[in-house]
Design a protein around this motif. Structure first.
Motif, PDB file in Angstrom:
ATOM      1  N   PHE A 151       0.834  -1.197   0.000  1.00 13.42           N
ATOM      2  CA  PHE A 151       0.000   0.000   0.000  1.00 13.42           C
ATOM      3  C   PHE A 151       0.875   1.257   0.000  1.00 13.42           C
ATOM      4  CE2 PHE A 151      -2.430  -3.409   1.867  1.00 13.42           C
ATOM      5  CZ  PHE A 151      -3.661  -3.301   1.232  1.00 13.42           C
ATOM      6  N   ASP A 152       0.400   2.285  -0.675  1.00 12.15           N
ATOM      7  CA  ASP A 152       1.131   3.548  -0.733  1.00 12.15           C
ATOM      8  C   ASP A 152       1.186   4.196   0.647  1.00 12.15           C
ATOM      9  OD1 ASP A 152       2.238   5.765  -2.616  1.00 12.15           O
ATOM     10  OD2 ASP A 152       0.835   6.794  -1.289  1.00 12.15           O
ATOM     11  N   LYS A 184      -3.527   3.673  -0.653  1.00  9.80           N
ATOM     12  CA  LYS A 184      -4.109   2.868  -1.725  1.00  9.80           C
ATOM     13  C   LYS A 184      -3.181   1.721  -2.123  1.00  9.80           C
ATOM     14  CE  LYS A 184      -6.786   6.627  -3.851  1.00  9.80           C
ATOM     15  NZ  LYS A 184      -6.979   7.419  -5.103  1.00  9.80           N
ATOM     16  N   LEU A 185      -3.778   0.701  -2.690  1.00 10.96           N
ATOM     17  CA  LEU A 185      -3.018  -0.456  -3.161  1.00 10.96           C
ATOM     18  C   LEU A 185      -2.086  -0.041  -4.295  1.00 10.96           C
ATOM     19  CD1 LEU A 185      -2.808  -3.657  -3.028  1.00 10.96           C
ATOM     20  CD2 LEU A 185      -4.385  -3.638  -4.971  1.00 10.96           C
ATOM     21  N   VAL A 186      -0.822  -0.492  -4.231  1.00  9.21           N
ATOM     22  CA  VAL A 186       0.106  -0.239  -5.327  1.00  9.21           C
ATOM     23  C   VAL A 186       0.618  -1.535  -5.955  1.00  9.21           C
ATOM     24  CG1 VAL A 186       0.852   2.050  -4.574  1.00  9.21           C
ATOM     25  CG2 VAL A 186       2.028   0.027  -3.689  1.00  9.21           C
ATOM     26  N   TYR A 227       0.173  -0.378  -9.458  1.00  5.71           N
ATOM     27  CA  TYR A 227      -0.286   0.976  -9.694  1.00  5.71           C
ATOM     28  C   TYR A 227       0.839   1.954  -9.371  1.00  5.71           C
ATOM     29  CZ  TYR A 227      -4.942  -1.149  -9.597  1.00  5.71           C
ATOM     30  OH  TYR A 227      -6.032  -1.948  -9.842  1.00  5.71           O
ATOM     31  N   HIS A 234       0.862   7.033  -6.437  1.00  7.42           N
ATOM     32  CA  HIS A 234       0.165   6.830  -5.160  1.00  7.42           C
ATOM     33  C   HIS A 234      -1.097   5.980  -5.312  1.00  7.42           C
ATOM     34  CE1 HIS A 234       2.967   9.689  -3.516  1.00  7.42           C
ATOM     35  NE2 HIS A 234       2.556  10.625  -4.352  1.00  7.42           N
ATOM     36  N   GLY A 235      -1.036   5.036  -6.251  1.00 10.81           N
ATOM     37  CA  GLY A 235      -2.139   4.090  -6.403  1.00 10.81           C
ATOM     38  C   GLY A 235      -3.262   4.554  -7.297  1.00 10.81           C
TER      39      GLY A 235
END
Length: 408
Positions: free
Chosen positions: A186-187, A192-194, A211, A214-215
Motif C-alpha cells: 500500500f502507498d 491505496k493499493l500499489v 499501480y 500513489h495508487g
C-alpha cells in the motif's frame, strides 16, 4: 577447621583464576585489534579463533553475505513501490557483534551517528542469519521493517513500515523463501493499493496488478496460473498512462498479436496509437514488424521529400527547355540558382498558407502568386543576365511584394 581450609585454598583459587584469564584473554575487543582469516575472527597474532564481543566492526564486513542481499531486498523493493524516492541506507555504519570460535553467533547490532541511531539488529546461529532482522530508517530510530528468516531463507511473518505514516505498507508471510499468502503493498501517503500478487495453495495464481502515482494509475497487470503466465499481460507508460504493450500468454508461451504503442520520432515519447509489433503461435514468432512501424510518420520530412522531388522535376524541365533553345546553362552556379528558383516556386505552389489579397481585393491564388514572382525573375534576367545570382532573400522579397499587390 572449615575456616582454616578456606584460608589455605583461597590463594590457590586466585592463582588458578588468574592463570585461566591469562590463557583465555579478555572476551571483548575492538575491531582494530582483530583480523579475519578464512572468514573467521581472530585476535591479531592469536592462533585460535576469537570468542566474545567485538566492537566497532564496519557493517560491510558482515553484510556482504548472500543471505543479507535476499533479506534486505524485501524492504527495499517494497518501499520503492510504497514510498518512491526514499533513501534506504547511509554510510558509516558500525556494528557490535558476538562470535563463537571466530564465527558470528548471537545478536549483532549496527548503528550510525556514533551510536546515536540504530540501523540494523540481527541474529546469527553459527554464522548463518536466522530469526528476526530489524531495519531502521536512517537517522530516525523509526522501525523500517522486521523480516523473519530461517537459516538465511525468508520464513515467517514479515512487516514493512511507511517512512511518513509509520503504518504497515506490507504484512506478508513466507514459507522457506516463497510467498505463503497474497502480497499486498500500500502507498505510504494515500494508503491505496500499489501492488497485489495473489497466492493460492502456495503458488501465484490470479491477476497481478501494479499501480503508480500513489495508487491512482494502473501500471501493470497480468494473469498467472500456478506461477505460469496465462492470459492477458499489459503495461502502461508511467508518466502518461498510455498503453506500452499488450500481449497474450497460454501456459507460459506467447500466443497471438503483441500490440505496442508508437513513438513520436522527434521526442521518442509514446503516443496512444498502437500497431502489431509481433505475432506468435505457440511461443514462436510468425511475424515481426519493421522497426520503422513503431514510429509515427514524420509529416514534415515526408512533405520535404515531396517538395524535393518536385524541385528536381522543375529543374529538369527548365534545363531541357534551355537546351532546346541552345542556351548554355550547365555551370554549377547557374544550376544552383535554377534549383533555388524551382524550390521557391514549389514552396509557393504547395504552401498551405492562404495568399494575401492584392490591392484589387481579389484573392491571390498560388498560381497567380508564382506568375507574379516569375515575372520579376524574367525582368531581373533581362536586366542582369542569366549568370547573375538571385538570392533566397530576393525571392522572398518579391513574393512579399506580390502578396501586397505591388507592381514591379
Amino acid at each position: 577447621m572449615k575456616q582454616i581450609l578456606k584460608a589455605l585454598l583461597a590463594p590457590s583459587m586466585a592463582v588458578a583464576a588468574a592463570v585461566l584469564l591469562a590463557a583465555c584473554g579478555p572476551t571483548t575487543m575492538e575491531f582494530r585489534n582483530a583480523e579475519i582469516v578464512q572468514g573467521k575472527f581472530y585476535r591479531q597474532g592469536a592462533d585460535k579463533p576469537f570468542s566474545g564481543k567485538i566492537d566497532n566492526v564496519p557493517s560491510h564486513t558482515i553484510l556482504i553475505r548472500k543471505e543479507f542481499e535476499v533479506v534486505s531486498a524485501l524492504p527495499t523493493n517494497v518501499l520503492d513501490k510504497a514510498a518512491p524516492g526514499i533513501q534506504h541506507n547511509v554510510m558509516g555504519q558500525v556494528c557490535e557483534v558476538r562470535v563463537d570460535k571466530g564465527v558470528l553467533d548471537g545478536t549483532t547490532t549496527c548503528t550510525t551517528g556514533a551510536g546515536k541511531f540504530q540501523a540494523y539488529e540481527m541474529t546469527f546461529d553459527q554464522g548463518v542469519l536466522t530469526g528476526e532482522f530489524k531495519f531502521y530508517f536512517p537517522g530516525t530510530n523509526k522501525p523500517k521493517a522486521v523480516v523473519r528468516t530461517d537459516h538465511g531463507v525468508l520464513d515467517g511473518r514479515s512487516v514493512v513500515y511507511g517512512p511518513e505514516s509509520g503504518r504497515e505498507v506490507l504484512n506478508v508471510t513466507f514459507k522457506q523463501g516463497k510467498l505463503a499468502q497474497t502480497e499486498e503493498i500500500f502507498d505510504d501517503q494515500s494508503g491505496k493499493l500499489v501492488r497485489r500478487i495473489p497466492v493460492e495453495d502456495g503458488a501465484i495464481t490470479g491477476e497481478i496488478v501494479e499501480y503508480v502515482k500513489h495508487g491512482s494509475q494502473l501500471y501493470y497487470r497480468s494473469h498467472v496460473q500456478m506461477g505460469v503466465k496465462h492470459g492477458l499481460e499489459e503495461q502502461y507508460v508511467h508518466e502518461s498512462g498510455v498503453l506500452e504493450y499488450r500481449q497474450n500468454w497460454v501456459m507460459g508461451q506467447l500466443d497471438g498479436d503483441v500490440l505496442r504503442s508508437k513513438r513520436d520520432p522527434k521526442t521518442e515519447r509514446t503516443v496512444n496509437e498502437q500497431y502489431v509489433a509481433q505475432r506468435y503461435a505457440n511461443g514462436k514468432v510468425i511475424y515481426a514488424a519493421d522497426p520503422s512501424d513503431g514510429y509515427l510518420p514524420d509529416l514534415e520530412r515526408i512533405a520535404e521529400d515531396a517538395r524535393q522531388e518536385k524541385v528536381r522535376a522543375c529543374v529538369k524541365e527548365r534545363r531541357d527547355k534551355l537546351a532546346q533553345e541552345g542556351r548554355d546553362f550547365l555551370n554549377d552556379t547557374a544550376i544552383d540558382q535554377l534549383s533555388a528558383e524551382c524550390y521557391h516556386a514549389v514552396v509557393a505552389a504547395t504552401s498551405s498558407t492562404p495568399a494575401a489579397a492584392p490591392s484589387s481585393g481579389m484573392a491571390l491564388t498560388p498560381a497567380k502568386l508564382q506568375g507574379c514572382v516569375d515575372a520579376r525573375i524574367v525582368a531581373f534576367r533581362i536586366q542582369h543576365g542569366n549568370d547573375e545570382v538571385i538570392t533566397a532573400d530576393q525571392l522572398s522579397e518579391w513574393e512579399s511584394e506580390c502578396r501586397e499587390g505591388k507592381r514591379s
